[in-house]
Design a protein around this motif. Sequence first.
Motif, PDB file in Angstrom:
ATOM      1  N   LEU A 121       0.821  -1.219   0.000  1.00  0.00           N
ATOM      2  CA  LEU A 121       0.000   0.000   0.000  1.00  0.00           C
ATOM      3  C   LEU A 121       0.848   1.259   0.000  1.00  0.00           C
ATOM      4  O   LEU A 121       0.434   2.301  -0.516  1.00  0.00           O
ATOM      5  CB  LEU A 121      -0.916  -0.004   1.226  1.00  0.00           C
ATOM      6  N   ASP A 238      -2.137   6.133   2.956  1.00  0.00           N
ATOM      7  CA  ASP A 238      -1.819   4.771   2.515  1.00  0.00           C
ATOM      8  C   ASP A 238      -0.604   4.221   3.263  1.00  0.00           C
ATOM      9  O   ASP A 238      -0.576   3.032   3.611  1.00  0.00           O
ATOM     10  CB  ASP A 238      -1.563   4.745   1.007  1.00  0.00           C
ATOM     11  N   HIS A 241      -1.711   3.141   6.664  1.00  0.00           N
ATOM     12  CA  HIS A 241      -2.439   1.873   6.574  1.00  0.00           C
ATOM     13  C   HIS A 241      -1.458   0.710   6.434  1.00  0.00           C
ATOM     14  O   HIS A 241      -1.635  -0.343   7.062  1.00  0.00           O
ATOM     15  CB  HIS A 241      -3.388   1.894   5.373  1.00  0.00           C
ATOM     16  N   PHE A 242      -0.420   0.896   5.610  1.00  0.00           N
ATOM     17  CA  PHE A 242       0.548  -0.180   5.420  1.00  0.00           C
ATOM     18  C   PHE A 242       1.309  -0.471   6.709  1.00  0.00           C
ATOM     19  O   PHE A 242       1.380  -1.623   7.159  1.00  0.00           O
ATOM     20  CB  PHE A 242       1.549   0.174   4.314  1.00  0.00           C
TER      21      PHE A 242
END
Length: 263
Positions: A121, A238, A241-242
């Motif tokens: 991501l 992102d 999130h990763f």
Amino acid sequence: MAERRPNPWRRFLARPNTDPVKSVGIAALVAATCGLAVSVTAVVLRPIQQENRLAARAGQMTAMLEGVPGIAELLPRGGVETFVVDLAEGRISDTDPVDFDQDAAAADPARSTALPPAADLAAIGRRENESLVWMVREGDRPVLVILPVRGAGYQSTIRAYLALEGDLNTVAAFTVYDQAETPGLGSRVADPTFGAGWVGKRIADDSGIAIDITPGAQGPYEVEAISGASVTGYGAIDMVHFWMGPEGFGPFLENLREGTAWR
């Protein structure tokens, strides 16, 4: 008495200045001397540059911590502890953080893992097998955990520190320390105003990672978007999130909650 042969260097210098051999020789000598000087200077300055980079990051870390309510008072008593985490196991590693170069680990195939596109991501390609983390603790209880995160923005890699409160889900601070996004637009990802919009937001709900970026953010999982730089803003989300997920610090945070993060 044997006749003394002329010194080759003197013979070379005695050639006319218009002699092609002398011109090429002098040019090669100057180039070699300059190359040697540059190489020696780079080797001599490398430790100084490394120290300056670490000092700059330490200054940014201190500034970030001083802005977190209640944390500044903890620092004189215990300070910030530095650890290296094995990301696959989710536990503190035996690697000495003093000698650990995370950037070198990320670039070394033997110390990093290639990420399949579906899991990447943050669009970083490879993830180091170990990572630095910083903690402020009261006894055995973490009250602040600082994680280094990075990911692709619009035209550069964005590198930031994400600090979590003791519940390991509430953002205590978010600060970008390295980026090369579009000046005046995406570069605002490093502005304190953008970082302040993360404070108090929650990373995950009962269904998983829920933090997102949106204009007019109001909810507990919403971060205010950067006007005119949506790609940069989504890049920041992102990468969080990763790094909060199973390929990043997710296993470590889970083990930290359960008290099993130490071997």
